[in-house]
Write an enzyme that holds these catalytic residues in place. Structure first.
Site, PDB file in Angstrom:
ATOM      1  N   ASP A  45      36.595  29.876  15.225  1.00 11.64           N
ATOM      2  CA  ASP A  45      36.261  31.301  15.326  1.00 11.64           C
ATOM      3  C   ASP A  45      36.819  31.968  16.579  1.00 11.64           C
ATOM      4  OD1 ASP A  45      34.564  32.120  13.063  1.00 11.64           O
ATOM      5  OD2 ASP A  45      33.253  30.501  13.718  1.00 11.64           O
ATOM      6  N   GLU A  82      35.498  39.037  21.053  1.00 14.39           N
ATOM      7  CA  GLU A  82      34.423  39.938  21.492  1.00 14.39           C
ATOM      8  C   GLU A  82      33.116  39.190  21.773  1.00 14.39           C
ATOM      9  OE1 GLU A  82      32.453  42.373  18.356  1.00 14.39           O
ATOM     10  OE2 GLU A  82      32.584  43.965  19.825  1.00 14.39           O
ATOM     11  N   ASP A  83      32.905  38.084  21.040  1.00 16.57           N
ATOM     12  CA  ASP A  83      31.606  37.410  21.166  1.00 16.57           C
ATOM     13  C   ASP A  83      31.455  36.627  22.466  1.00 16.57           C
ATOM     14  OD1 ASP A  83      30.551  38.360  18.757  1.00 16.57           O
ATOM     15  OD2 ASP A  83      31.819  36.954  17.664  1.00 16.57           O
ATOM     16  N   ARG A 135      30.732  27.625  18.941  1.00 17.44           N
ATOM     17  CA  ARG A 135      31.530  28.687  19.562  1.00 17.44           C
ATOM     18  C   ARG A 135      31.431  28.701  21.096  1.00 17.44           C
ATOM     19  NH1 ARG A 135      31.810  34.316  16.909  1.00 17.44           N
ATOM     20  NH2 ARG A 135      33.630  34.155  18.263  1.00 17.44           N
ATOM     21  N   ARG A 180      21.914  35.230  16.470  1.00 18.38           N
ATOM     22  CA  ARG A 180      22.765  34.734  17.542  1.00 18.38           C
ATOM     23  C   ARG A 180      22.252  35.071  18.945  1.00 18.38           C
ATOM     24  NH1 ARG A 180      27.948  33.874  15.205  1.00 18.38           N
ATOM     25  NH2 ARG A 180      27.504  32.774  13.275  1.00 18.38           N
ATOM     26  N   HIS A 223      25.679  40.819  13.283  1.00 16.22           N
ATOM     27  CA  HIS A 223      25.522  41.332  14.644  1.00 16.22           C
ATOM     28  C   HIS A 223      25.093  42.797  14.621  1.00 16.22           C
ATOM     29  CE1 HIS A 223      28.779  38.224  15.840  1.00 16.22           C
ATOM     30  NE2 HIS A 223      27.653  37.839  16.428  1.00 16.22           N
ATOM     31  N   CYS A 281      35.563  42.809  16.804  1.00 19.68           N
ATOM     32  CA  CYS A 281      35.418  41.416  17.253  1.00 19.68           C
ATOM     33  C   CYS A 281      36.713  40.771  17.718  1.00 19.68           C
ATOM     34  CB  CYS A 281      34.790  40.585  16.159  1.00 19.68           C
ATOM     35  SG  CYS A 281      35.718  40.620  14.669  1.00 19.68           S
TER      36      CYS A 281
HETATM   37  C1  CIR Z   1      30.891  33.901  13.331  1.00 21.81           C
HETATM   38  O1  CIR Z   1      30.084  33.700  12.417  1.00 21.81           O
HETATM   39  O2  CIR Z   1      30.569  33.790  14.505  1.00 21.81           O
HETATM   40  C2  CIR Z   1      32.304  34.271  12.969  1.00 21.81           C
HETATM   41  N1  CIR Z   1      32.678  33.648  11.741  1.00 21.81           N
HETATM   42  C3  CIR Z   1      32.475  35.758  12.897  1.00 21.81           C
HETATM   43  C4  CIR Z   1      32.270  36.462  14.201  1.00 21.81           C
HETATM   44  C5  CIR Z   1      32.564  37.921  14.142  1.00 21.81           C
HETATM   45  N2  CIR Z   1      32.266  38.508  15.400  1.00 21.81           N
HETATM   46  C6  CIR Z   1      32.021  39.786  15.591  1.00 21.81           C
HETATM   47  O3  CIR Z   1      32.023  40.571  14.652  1.00 21.81           O
HETATM   48  N3  CIR Z   1      31.737  40.185  16.815  1.00 21.81           N
END
Ligand code: CIR
Length: 256
Positions: free
Chosen positions: A61, A66-67, A86, A131, A161, A248
């Site tokens: 991922d 962004e995460d 992650r 999360r 999110h 993201c």
């Molecule tokens: C996840 O589940 O963490 C990733 N497959 C997708 C993350 C997308 N992140 C975001 O929109 N900030």
């Protein structure tokens, strides 16, 4: 002033991504890479200097940068992502941001994904999603109090999110999916609702006066345009299969 957009190449392992709400479908990683390049070109066209970090074959991922961080004018918060798979993603992101901002780190038992953090003025709204938790909100509030940010938890229902449910498309305007977040949380701020037939359409990436937006939500795009928003559509269909969208895939911030 320079506007920087940190991105990261699409992992060849994207098909093994985390999924919460979507069923797993085959992902064409080559097409995902192509779409991601076009997304980066859109960022460049809107005035960003793209700093692309290399793809990582282990971290499925990691394109969703962004995460891993929340970049504010004064400081960058390095997150502790809610999905354990992650967490290693934050290391190169911290290295990339260190030249530009002092860093603070969210620590255990806090978990937070940057996708849950929506800044409006000096308020950070944080989705209480699967999360992100209250411990992280408390850490964020303490770390950011010296910079006079107010940090507030927000309930989200049915989406990954907070920024799946609401994003800012201008200083004074939000794009909202009222099924996923209670719009009353943002009362007093002008908002545009998505077309209800287009779930997922609330995630738009504002760059200055323009908005990068998934091509898959034409009815909501028309609503935005009718409201005077200047939309730049991009096809992110392969990334959407991984529950990604447009905010993201970059961390956008200004430097002198
Ligand atoms: C996840 O589940 O963490 C990733 N497959 C997708 C993350 C997308 N992140 C975001 O929109 N900030």
């Amino acid at each position: 002033m320079t506007r920087v957009a940190v991105t990261r190449g699409v992992s060849p392992a994207l098909e093994r991504c985390e999924l919460v709400h979507l069923a797993r479908r085959p992902i064409d990683v080559v097409a995902a890479g192509r779409q991601h390049r076009i997304y980066e070109e859109a960022l460049t066209a809107l005035g960003c200097r793209v700093e692309r970090l290399p793809a990582n074959a282990e971290l499925a991922d990691s394109v969703f940068v962004e995460d891993a961080a929340v970049v504010l004018d004064e400081v960058a918060v390095i997150t502790r992502p809610g999905a354990p798979s992650r967490r290693p993603e934050t290391v190169p992101i911290a290295r990339a941001l260190a030249p530009y901002r002092p860093l603070v780190h969210v620590e255990s038992p806090g978990t937070i994904d940057g996708g849950d953090v929506l800044r409006i003025g000096r308020t950070l709204y944080v989705g209480l999603s699967r999360r992100s938790n209250q411990a992280a909100i408390d850490q964020l509030a303490a770390a950011l109090a010296p910079y006079r940010y107010d940090v507030r938890g927000v309930a989200v229902n049915g989406c990954l999110h907070l920024k799946s449910a609401v994003t800012a498309i201008a200083d004074d305007t939000l794009l909202v999916d009222p099924e996923w977040v209670d719009p009353a949380v943002f009362s007093g701020i002008r908002s545009i609702a998505i077309d209800p037939a287009e779930r997922g359409a609330a995630n738009a990436l504002r760059i200055g006066e323009r908005v990068i937006y998934p091509a898959s939500f034409p009815a909501t795009q028309r609503r935005l345009e009718a409201a005077g928003v200047d939309v730049l559509p991009v096809d992110v269909s392969e990334l959407q299969k991984a529950e990604g969208a447009v905010t993201c895939c970059s961390l956008v911030f200004d430097i002198p």
